[in-house]
Design an enzyme around this catalytic site. Structure first.
Site, PDB file in Angstrom:
ATOM      1  N   THR A 328       0.841  -1.184   0.000  1.00  0.00           N
ATOM      2  CA  THR A 328       0.000   0.000   0.000  1.00  0.00           C
ATOM      3  C   THR A 328       0.879   1.237   0.000  1.00  0.00           C
ATOM      4  O   THR A 328       1.933   1.256   0.633  1.00  0.00           O
ATOM      5  CB  THR A 328      -0.951   0.015   1.226  1.00  0.00           C
ATOM      6  OG1 THR A 328      -1.766   1.181   1.169  1.00  0.00           O
ATOM      7  CG2 THR A 328      -0.189  -0.004   2.532  1.00  0.00           C
ATOM      8  N   HIS A 380       2.397 -11.586  14.328  1.00  0.00           N
ATOM      9  CA  HIS A 380       3.449 -12.224  15.140  1.00  0.00           C
ATOM     10  C   HIS A 380       3.145 -13.689  15.431  1.00  0.00           C
ATOM     11  O   HIS A 380       4.028 -14.446  15.850  1.00  0.00           O
ATOM     12  CB  HIS A 380       3.611 -11.453  16.456  1.00  0.00           C
ATOM     13  CG  HIS A 380       5.000 -11.490  17.003  1.00  0.00           C
ATOM     14  ND1 HIS A 380       5.923 -12.462  16.665  1.00  0.00           N
ATOM     15  CD2 HIS A 380       5.650 -10.677  17.877  1.00  0.00           C
ATOM     16  CE1 HIS A 380       7.054 -12.247  17.295  1.00  0.00           C
ATOM     17  NE2 HIS A 380       6.921 -11.166  18.036  1.00  0.00           N
TER      18      HIS A 380
END
Length: 409
Positions: A328, A380
């Site tokens: 993006t 994560h």
């Protein structure tokens, strides 16, 4: 002969849609394959066209109504020429006469005569209808006339009038007033909101940052831009370099190219990179499939193609499904640094930003360099901090020395 106008058959992932815009009204003539109604889903806008020459006989589902796949939204009368709705009888004839008289009055007063679709488009773009030369019957201004006027103003670098920010409703303000306007959220924006909230709530999302010296790529573009345009017919931009650098980095760090499906980790042996595109309706992410097999020119052409389709609302669902990684670019709007949100079920997203000249220490001396902050948001649960940092560093090194992309080092 009267036939039913039905909503298109939606893909399995789309439950229902909303009638966005009727481009034709009851009694209004239309040609075969002419656009008559838009159906908006949470992914794309689907167009319904006239099955033959004729008129809209009846509108069953009005703008804003919810429709299901294949549901009847109106009735169409084939072969008729500008007839009014039969069911309304003489009352409808009176209504039909009124616009004609109004049209004569408008013509006499020098005001433009607009079709309903043209009037709506003119209002959306703050265009004065009287400044447009109509090409329709009796000098009527068509939707195409308005669109051509808007496109002409954009290409010449001007605008017919100041336009509000995309997606923001216009509100007229008088001194001392505190106006408000409530508008329903579109299906696409509601879907985007739901996905973003879900991404923040369900993923262990972290963001790591780095910065890249854009001078090498800028020099490369400057040196070869003219030759590139001559050979490929398109300009060499920055996104193609970032896409190729990300593709190479994804090969080296498979976890960043993976996705999470329940308790399973799915590793992909290919690179399908989504490129976030901002439109008036919201953010969409069309996918560059098998980016490893694409050259810089292929990437640039595909991005331009997707950008055009997105602006016209013609992106298909298959254009936006899948994707193993997303890029993006908030820099085109002036963003210096940000923390992009994951695009589930992907496990990482790369954020590009504004190129800003900054004083940098180079070999013990201060130099002014065009720098860009890079941000990598990652899940994560799937990616360790070490892998995320190394992935971002690999992209940085390839962008600062583009030969690394070719040499795979």
């Amino acid at each position: 002969m009267s036939t039913e106008i039905k909503a298109p058959v939606f893909p399995e992932s789309v439950a229902e849609g909303t009638v966005a815009t009727w481009h034709k009204q009851p009694g209004e003539a239309c040609s075969r394959d002419e656009l008559i109604v838009d159906i908006e889903t949470d992914k794309v806008v689907l167009e319904v066209v006239a099955p033959a020459d004729g008129v809209i006989e009846e509108i069953i589902k009005n703008e804003g109504d919810t429709v299901e796949s294949g549901e009847v939204v109106g009735k169409f009368k084939e072969g008729a020429k500008g007839e009014a709705k039969p069911a309304e009888g003489k009352k409808e004839e009176a209504k039909e006469e009124a616009p004609k008289e109004e049209a004569k009055s408008e013509a006499a007063s020098g005001e433009a005569i607009l079709s309903p679709a043209a009037r709506k488009l003119a209002e959306e773009n703050n265009v004065d209808p009287n400044s447009i030369q109509g090409t329709g019957k009796d000098g009527r201004v068509t939707k195409e006339d308005v669109q051509n006027h808007v496109d002409s103003a954009k290409s010449s670098g001007g605008a017919s009038a100041p336009q509000p920010a995309a997606g923001m409703p216009e509100v007229s303000v008088s001194q001392g007033e505190r106006p408000e306007k409530r508008v329903p959220m579109t299906r696409l924006r509601a879907s985007i909101a739901k996905r973003l909230v879900n991404a923040q709530q369900s993923a262990a999302m972290l963001t790591t940052f780095n910065e890249v010296n854009m001078a090498p790529i800028m020099e490369l573009r400057k040196q070869y831009q003219e030759s590139f345009v001559k050979r490929h017919g398109i300009k060499l931009g920055f996104m193609s370099f970032f896409t190729k650098a990300a593709t190479e980095a994804l090969k080296r760090f498979p976890a960043v190219n993976a996705s999470i499906d329940g308790n399973d980790m799915v590793y992909h042996g290919y690179q399908d990179i989504g490129v976030a595109v901002s439109t008036d309706r919201g953010l969409v992410v069309p996918v560059l499939r098998d980016s490893d097999a694409m050259g810089l020119a292929d990437i640039e052409k595909k991005i331009v193609e997707y950008g055009t389709k997105a602006k016209e609302g013609k992106l298909a669902i298959e254009d936006m499904t899948g994707g193993t990684f997303t890029i993006t670019n908030g820099g085109i709007f002036g963003s210096l640094i940000s923390t992009p949100i994951l695009n589930p079920p992907q496990t990482a997203i790369l954020g590009m930003h504004k190129i800003q000249e900054r004083p940098m220490a180079v070999n013990g001396k201060v130099e002014i360099l065009p720098m860009m902050y890079l941000a990598l948001s990652y899940d994560h649960r799937m990616i360790d901090g070490k892998e995320a940092v190394q992935f971002l560093v690999a992209i940085k090194e390839m962008l600062e020395d583009p030969a690394r992309i070719l040499l795979d080092v």
